[in-house]
Design a protein around this motif. Structure first.
Motif, PDB file in Angstrom:
ATOM      1  N   CYS A  79       4.510  46.291  89.778  1.00 24.66           N
ATOM      2  CA  CYS A  79       3.478  47.195  89.401  1.00 24.66           C
ATOM      3  C   CYS A  79       3.690  47.220  87.927  1.00 24.66           C
ATOM      4  O   CYS A  79       4.789  46.718  87.364  1.00 24.66           O
ATOM      5  CB  CYS A  79       3.498  48.576  90.041  1.00 24.66           C
ATOM      6  N   ALA A  80       2.813  47.927  87.053  1.00 23.63           N
ATOM      7  CA  ALA A  80       2.839  47.864  85.689  1.00 23.63           C
ATOM      8  C   ALA A  80       4.043  48.715  85.188  1.00 23.63           C
ATOM      9  O   ALA A  80       4.585  49.598  85.741  1.00 23.63           O
ATOM     10  CB  ALA A  80       1.687  48.720  84.972  1.00 23.63           C
ATOM     11  N   GLN A  81       4.627  48.244  84.050  1.00 26.61           N
ATOM     12  CA  GLN A  81       6.029  48.667  83.402  1.00 26.61           C
ATOM     13  C   GLN A  81       7.099  48.706  84.418  1.00 26.61           C
ATOM     14  O   GLN A  81       7.847  49.628  84.267  1.00 26.61           O
ATOM     15  CB  GLN A  81       5.709  50.047  83.060  1.00 26.61           C
ATOM     16  N   THR A  82       7.050  47.738  85.315  1.00 31.11           N
ATOM     17  CA  THR A  82       8.395  47.717  86.205  1.00 31.11           C
ATOM     18  C   THR A  82       9.282  46.970  85.316  1.00 31.11           C
ATOM     19  O   THR A  82       9.421  45.903  84.753  1.00 31.11           O
ATOM     20  CB  THR A  82       7.997  46.940  87.262  1.00 31.11           C
ATOM     21  N   ILE A  83      10.718  47.388  85.666  1.00 26.88           N
ATOM     22  CA  ILE A  83      11.851  46.848  85.152  1.00 26.88           C
ATOM     23  C   ILE A  83      12.694  46.433  86.371  1.00 26.88           C
ATOM     24  O   ILE A  83      12.959  47.470  87.176  1.00 26.88           O
ATOM     25  CB  ILE A  83      12.459  47.805  84.049  1.00 26.88           C
ATOM     26  N   PHE A  84      12.984  45.268  86.537  1.00 28.24           N
ATOM     27  CA  PHE A  84      13.921  44.897  87.641  1.00 28.24           C
ATOM     28  C   PHE A  84      15.097  44.733  87.107  1.00 28.24           C
ATOM     29  O   PHE A  84      15.607  44.223  86.067  1.00 28.24           O
ATOM     30  CB  PHE A  84      13.525  43.622  88.198  1.00 28.24           C
ATOM     31  N   ILE A  85      16.351  45.636  87.769  1.00 36.58           N
ATOM     32  CA  ILE A  85      17.730  45.444  87.027  1.00 36.58           C
ATOM     33  C   ILE A  85      18.422  44.725  88.400  1.00 36.58           C
ATOM     34  O   ILE A  85      18.485  45.228  89.350  1.00 36.58           O
ATOM     35  CB  ILE A  85      18.049  46.962  86.897  1.00 36.58           C
ATOM     36  N   ILE A  86      19.210  43.684  88.026  1.00 38.88           N
ATOM     37  CA  ILE A  86      20.072  42.864  88.699  1.00 38.88           C
ATOM     38  C   ILE A  86      21.393  43.450  88.855  1.00 38.88           C
ATOM     39  O   ILE A  86      21.949  43.544  87.455  1.00 38.88           O
ATOM     40  CB  ILE A  86      20.120  41.407  88.512  1.00 38.88           C
ATOM     41  N   VAL A  87      22.138  43.896  89.839  1.00 42.84           N
ATOM     42  CA  VAL A  87      23.339  44.354  89.724  1.00 42.84           C
ATOM     43  C   VAL A  87      24.463  43.595  90.608  1.00 42.84           C
ATOM     44  O   VAL A  87      24.095  43.538  91.734  1.00 42.84           O
ATOM     45  CB  VAL A  87      23.444  46.036  90.405  1.00 42.84           C
TER      46      VAL A  87
ATOM     47  N   TYR B 209       9.779  43.074  83.593  1.00 43.30           N
ATOM     48  CA  TYR B 209      10.757  42.551  82.823  1.00 43.30           C
ATOM     49  C   TYR B 209      12.044  42.692  83.519  1.00 43.30           C
ATOM     50  O   TYR B 209      12.461  43.650  84.346  1.00 43.30           O
ATOM     51  CB  TYR B 209      11.127  43.610  81.497  1.00 43.30           C
ATOM     52  N   VAL B 210      12.723  41.664  83.625  1.00 46.08           N
ATOM     53  CA  VAL B 210      13.889  41.350  84.380  1.00 46.08           C
ATOM     54  C   VAL B 210      15.247  41.788  83.459  1.00 46.08           C
ATOM     55  O   VAL B 210      15.461  41.157  82.348  1.00 46.08           O
ATOM     56  CB  VAL B 210      14.048  40.225  84.981  1.00 46.08           C
ATOM     57  N   SER B 211      15.993  42.598  83.837  1.00 41.84           N
ATOM     58  CA  SER B 211      17.288  42.810  83.094  1.00 41.84           C
ATOM     59  C   SER B 211      18.518  42.829  83.984  1.00 41.84           C
ATOM     60  O   SER B 211      18.499  42.461  85.289  1.00 41.84           O
ATOM     61  CB  SER B 211      17.318  44.336  82.532  1.00 41.84           C
ATOM     62  N   PHE B 212      19.673  43.092  83.724  1.00 41.82           N
ATOM     63  CA  PHE B 212      21.042  43.032  84.429  1.00 41.82           C
ATOM     64  C   PHE B 212      21.803  44.108  83.930  1.00 41.82           C
ATOM     65  O   PHE B 212      21.868  44.774  82.963  1.00 41.82           O
ATOM     66  CB  PHE B 212      21.648  41.588  84.508  1.00 41.82           C
TER      67      PHE B 212
ATOM     68  N   HIS C 287       8.875  54.089  82.780  1.00 32.34           N
ATOM     69  CA  HIS C 287       9.138  52.954  83.406  1.00 32.34           C
ATOM     70  C   HIS C 287       9.303  53.131  84.933  1.00 32.34           C
ATOM     71  O   HIS C 287       9.924  54.025  85.367  1.00 32.34           O
ATOM     72  CB  HIS C 287      10.159  51.840  82.892  1.00 32.34           C
ATOM     73  N   THR C 288       8.979  52.134  85.751  1.00 36.24           N
ATOM     74  CA  THR C 288       9.262  51.964  86.946  1.00 36.24           C
ATOM     75  C   THR C 288      10.277  51.436  87.373  1.00 36.24           C
ATOM     76  O   THR C 288      10.425  49.920  86.759  1.00 36.24           O
ATOM     77  CB  THR C 288       7.894  51.499  87.793  1.00 36.24           C
ATOM     78  N   PHE C 289      11.389  51.505  87.930  1.00 34.12           N
ATOM     79  CA  PHE C 289      12.512  50.758  88.273  1.00 34.12           C
ATOM     80  C   PHE C 289      12.756  50.206  89.762  1.00 34.12           C
ATOM     81  O   PHE C 289      12.514  50.879  90.498  1.00 34.12           O
ATOM     82  CB  PHE C 289      13.740  51.457  87.775  1.00 34.12           C
ATOM     83  N   THR C 290      13.081  48.814  89.617  1.00 30.38           N
ATOM     84  CA  THR C 290      13.350  48.296  90.906  1.00 30.38           C
ATOM     85  C   THR C 290      15.003  47.728  90.745  1.00 30.38           C
ATOM     86  O   THR C 290      15.127  47.023  89.788  1.00 30.38           O
ATOM     87  CB  THR C 290      12.525  46.907  91.332  1.00 30.38           C
ATOM     88  N   LEU C 291      15.834  48.167  91.526  1.00 27.60           N
ATOM     89  CA  LEU C 291      17.164  47.696  91.525  1.00 27.60           C
ATOM     90  C   LEU C 291      17.388  46.574  92.648  1.00 27.60           C
ATOM     91  O   LEU C 291      16.937  46.691  93.702  1.00 27.60           O
ATOM     92  CB  LEU C 291      18.060  49.021  91.957  1.00 27.60           C
TER      93      LEU C 291
ATOM     94  N   TYR D 196      10.631  34.057  86.334  1.00 29.62           N
ATOM     95  CA  TYR D 196       9.437  33.151  86.455  1.00 29.62           C
ATOM     96  C   TYR D 196       8.424  33.653  87.277  1.00 29.62           C
ATOM     97  O   TYR D 196       7.301  33.750  87.140  1.00 29.62           O
ATOM     98  CB  TYR D 196      10.152  31.900  87.068  1.00 29.62           C
ATOM     99  N   ALA D 197       8.818  34.352  88.571  1.00 31.99           N
ATOM    100  CA  ALA D 197       7.874  34.823  89.747  1.00 31.99           C
ATOM    101  C   ALA D 197       7.121  35.828  89.016  1.00 31.99           C
ATOM    102  O   ALA D 197       6.037  36.083  89.476  1.00 31.99           O
ATOM    103  CB  ALA D 197       8.693  34.977  90.815  1.00 31.99           C
ATOM    104  N   LEU D 198       7.737  36.812  88.107  1.00 33.19           N
ATOM    105  CA  LEU D 198       7.013  37.994  87.652  1.00 33.19           C
ATOM    106  C   LEU D 198       6.476  37.696  86.104  1.00 33.19           C
ATOM    107  O   LEU D 198       6.053  38.574  85.704  1.00 33.19           O
ATOM    108  CB  LEU D 198       8.102  39.029  87.342  1.00 33.19           C
ATOM    109  N   LYS D 199       6.358  36.484  85.859  1.00 28.15           N
ATOM    110  CA  LYS D 199       5.870  36.039  84.574  1.00 28.15           C
ATOM    111  C   LYS D 199       4.491  36.731  84.112  1.00 28.15           C
ATOM    112  O   LYS D 199       3.991  36.829  82.971  1.00 28.15           O
ATOM    113  CB  LYS D 199       5.990  34.576  84.181  1.00 28.15           C
ATOM    114  N   ASN D 200       3.484  36.668  85.054  1.00 28.36           N
ATOM    115  CA  ASN D 200       2.056  37.073  85.004  1.00 28.36           C
ATOM    116  C   ASN D 200       2.020  38.813  85.066  1.00 28.36           C
ATOM    117  O   ASN D 200       0.787  39.113  85.045  1.00 28.36           O
ATOM    118  CB  ASN D 200       1.393  36.316  85.773  1.00 28.36           C
ATOM    119  N   ASP D 201       3.295  39.419  85.559  1.00 27.02           N
ATOM    120  CA  ASP D 201       3.002  40.608  85.615  1.00 27.02           C
ATOM    121  C   ASP D 201       3.579  41.540  84.571  1.00 27.02           C
ATOM    122  O   ASP D 201       4.266  40.962  83.666  1.00 27.02           O
ATOM    123  CB  ASP D 201       3.871  41.109  86.962  1.00 27.02           C
ATOM    124  N   ASP D 202       3.385  42.934  84.326  1.00 27.31           N
ATOM    125  CA  ASP D 202       3.884  43.635  83.452  1.00 27.31           C
ATOM    126  C   ASP D 202       5.423  44.155  83.828  1.00 27.31           C
ATOM    127  O   ASP D 202       5.713  45.134  84.024  1.00 27.31           O
ATOM    128  CB  ASP D 202       3.123  44.721  83.092  1.00 27.31           C
TER     129      ASP D 202
END
Length: 133
Positions: free
Chosen positions: A20-28, A59-62, A92-96, A51-57
């Motif tokens: 969803c919008a403003q989602t930040i995915f953080i890989i741990v 960001y992938v972090s770690f 932001h919305t966070f996904t871990l 790559y899979a999220l390139k068209n979404d709002d």
């Protein structure tokens, strides 16, 4: 593409459906992760997810933590994760996405946030990949 890469890509595509919008995915990463491995920007999982999220709002972090196999270091890792989440901000919305004891670092961070009466950060989703029980 090997079977491991295919599985990672499949998970990344599944996550894309739920972003969803403003989602930040953080890989741990988990215990004993190589500092240049899968979870880093040049790693297979990180690149596939981005790559899979390139068209979404999105960001992938770690998170890079010590990866030492003891509870005290997982607490330090959780504190680092809370700091990273706060640095991104509550808008932001966070996904871990935690692998092995990285999932436990995420769980500990969520407890720290839940116990903070002034917390404004919310973890929307948390995925535990091969987490020890």
């Amino acid at each position: 593409m090997n079977r491991f890469s295919a599985s990672i890509f499949s998970l990344a595509l599944t996550l894309q459906l739920f972003s969803c919008a403003q989602t930040i995915f953080i890989i741990v990463h988990g215990t004993w992760a190589d500092p240049s491995s899968w979870h880093m920007p040049d790693g297979d999982f990180h690149k596939s997810l981005a790559y899979a999220l390139k068209n979404d709002d999105a960001y992938v972090s770690f998170l890079q933590w010590s990866g030492q196999n003891n509870h005290a270091q997982r607490i330090v890792g959780a504190e680092l994760l809370v700091g990273l989440l706060k640095a991104f901000g509550s808008e932001h919305t966070f996904t871990l996405i935690g692998h092995s004891h990285g999932a436990n670092v995420g769980i500990l961070a969520s407890h720290m946030l839940a116990n903070d009466p002034n917390n404004t950060i919310h973890i929307y989703r948390s995925f535990a990949l091969a987490a020890p029980v």
